[in-house]
Design an enzyme around this catalytic site. Structure first.
Site, PDB file in Angstrom:
ATOM      1  CE  LYS A 189      -1.739   2.894   2.180  1.00  0.00           C
ATOM      2  NZ  LYS A 189      -1.717   4.509   2.214  1.00  0.00           N
ATOM      3  CB  CYS A 300      13.008   9.124   8.552  1.00  0.00           C
ATOM      4  SG  CYS A 300      13.590   7.856   7.394  1.00  0.00           S
TER       5      CYS A 300
END
Length: 495
Positions: A189, A300
């Site tokens: 996904k 990140c």
């Protein structure tokens, strides 16, 4: 080869016809709805992508379940699985230009970075795990003479992989490739901001020889499609990269369903420590600037806190500011562009909110701080540097996920380590020093999954990647990634 000119990329963008339907059980599935995929480059709609609801997620998981329980993939020899992954890598190389263009258009990074860095990473990932697939070994511990013990690694089952938009193919590859090498089946996904590259990736896997149902891709948003995947009782493992807040949701979904294993790679507020004995202060400053502005700061691991010894703080900060002011922000399809667009207007507004808060908290704005290129319709921000940042301010503590650097000065090594660890995150850190003992001592003291010494963002597939504290658990990359997608089984045979 990367196309040479801006016009080349513009022509290809005009001709692009992206995949827009889900890939379920080896077939196109339009689903029951659609949503617009907006390019942050100019605010235009790229395509209408199929929008997965619970029904589409159910169908994808059911296909992956059948492929795992009854299909050939887990039963192939590791060498055969490896050959298909190597073919997958070859086809990714063949479609490299199309994939890079799709990534650049849907999330805003410079197309040269997409082609030369992101696609290189994802191709290398599939090639590396393809080569590793038949080189794993089980164990046979020494026992008493009247028994034989076997410890085997078996594929864990159906893997749900939920990945973000900032490196949509690299981070998908870090999850898909080891899961497939282990013999698992996958439902991917992607982020609703970057579904098009993932839908193409799934079709390339099918062309490489993956049996139907082994790799399924469903597009949709997190609160609907992501939640349905996280709650699904037939998903055995959930691997997620994204925000810490959403990571908490997946842990709740696991507790509320079948206690599936959840592996999380979450946010970061990474420190980059520069000591006076750094081997090259100019290179340290250049790397600090590159690290925070690469990929528009949407990383990140971005070294968003530059911790500099007070004796060299002005020198290093000035060098970073000069590089920020010289950076070329522009159309992601222009090969001369060094920093592209943020992923969208909502994210740009969020980053600008951090800028306003930093000013209110008393930080000094050295450069940037505002949106740029307003006439393009795109979501562009100036490279931004703050100094005199208070350690307890929001800018020093919260993940901005944009091209915004905070500079903090320190007086001694103990203070530097304390500042570095004064965060809920623990993903990465940098350290610049010429002293070998200092490098070892500080690296051990830093609570981070990766510490780079006299460099930043270096490494290859041989080393694991992941975080501590609220930056998550488990590891991507390296042979250790296979631990997420396998179960240990003990067989004890009495002779």
């Amino acid at each position: 080869m990367t196309l040479a000119t801006h016009d080349d990329w513009l022509r290809r963008a005009e001709a692009l016809e992206p995949a827009v339907t889900h890939l379920i059980d080896g077939a196109d599935e339009p689903g029951g709805g659609a949503f617009p995929v907006v390019s942050p480059r100019d605010g235009r709609v790229l395509a209408e992508a199929a929008d997965a609801g619970p029904a589409e997620v159910d169908a994808a998981v059911a296909a992956a379940r059948r492929a795992f329980d009854h299909g050939p993939w887990p039963r192939l020899s590791p060498a055969d699985r490896g050959r298909i992954l190597l073919r997958f890598a070859d086809l990714l190389e063949e479609r490299r230009t199309e994939l890079a263009l799709t990534v650049s258009l849907e999330m805003g990074k410079p197309v040269t970075d997409a082609h030369d860095i992101e696609l290189r990473a994802v191709i290398t990932t599939f090639r590396w795990y393809g080569g590793l697939a038949d080189k794993l070994t089980d164990e046979s511990p020494h026992t008493a003479p009247d028994a034989l013990a076997l410890v085997t690694r078996e594929p864990a089952g159906v893997v749900g992989a939920v990945v973000p938009w900032n490196f949509p193919l690299t981070l998908a590859g870090w999850k898909i490739a080891p899961a497939l090498a282990a013999g698992c089946t996958v439902v991917l996904k992607p982020s609703e901001h970057s579904p098009l590259s993932a839908l193409l990736l799934g079709r390339i896997g099918l062309a490489a020889g993956l049996p139907p149902g082994v790799l399924n891709v469903v597009a949709g948003d997190g609160p609907v499609a992501g939640r349905a995947l996280g709650l699904h009782p037939d998903v055995d493992v959930l691997a997620f990269t994204g925000s810490t807040a959403v990571g908490r949701h997946f842990l709740h979904y696991s507790a509320d369903s079948n206690l599936k294993r959840v592996w999380l790679e979450l946010g970061g507020k990474s420190p980059n420590i520069v000591l006076p004995d750094a081997p090259d202060l100019e290179r340290a400053a250049a790397t600090a600037a590159w690290g925070i502005f690469f990929n528009q700061g949407e990383m990140c691991t971005a070294p968003s806190r530059l911790l500099v010894h007070r004796s060299v703080a002005d020198q290093v900060t000035e060098a970073v500011v000069a590089r920020a002011r010289a950076l070329r922000v522009g159309d992601p399809l222009d090969p001369a562009t060094e920093m592209g667009a943020l992923v969208g207007e909502h994210h740009l507004d969020r980053v600008l909110g951090h800028v306003r808060t930093a000013l209110d908290d008393g930080a000094r704005l050295r450069t940037g701080g505002g949106r740029t290129l307003p006439g393009t319709g795109g979501s562009y921000l100036e490279p931004t540097v703050f100094d005199r940042v208070a350690p307890d301010s929001r800018l020093a503590r919260e993940e901005v996920f944009g091209p915004v650097l905070s500079v903090l000065a320190f007086d001694d090594l103990d203070e530097a380590v304390a500042l570095a660890n004064a965060t809920e995150y623990g993903l990465a850190a940098g350290l610049w020093t010429s002293d070998l003992s200092t490098a070892h001592r500080v690296s051990r003291a830093l609570r981070a999954g990766t510490v780079w010494v006299n460099c930043y963002e270096e490494g290859d597939l041989t080393v694991p990647f992941g975080g501590m504290k609220q930056s998550g658990n488990g590891r991507d990359k390296s042979a250790h990634a296979l631990e997420k997608y396998t179960e240990l089984k003990t067989t004890w045979i009495q002779l």
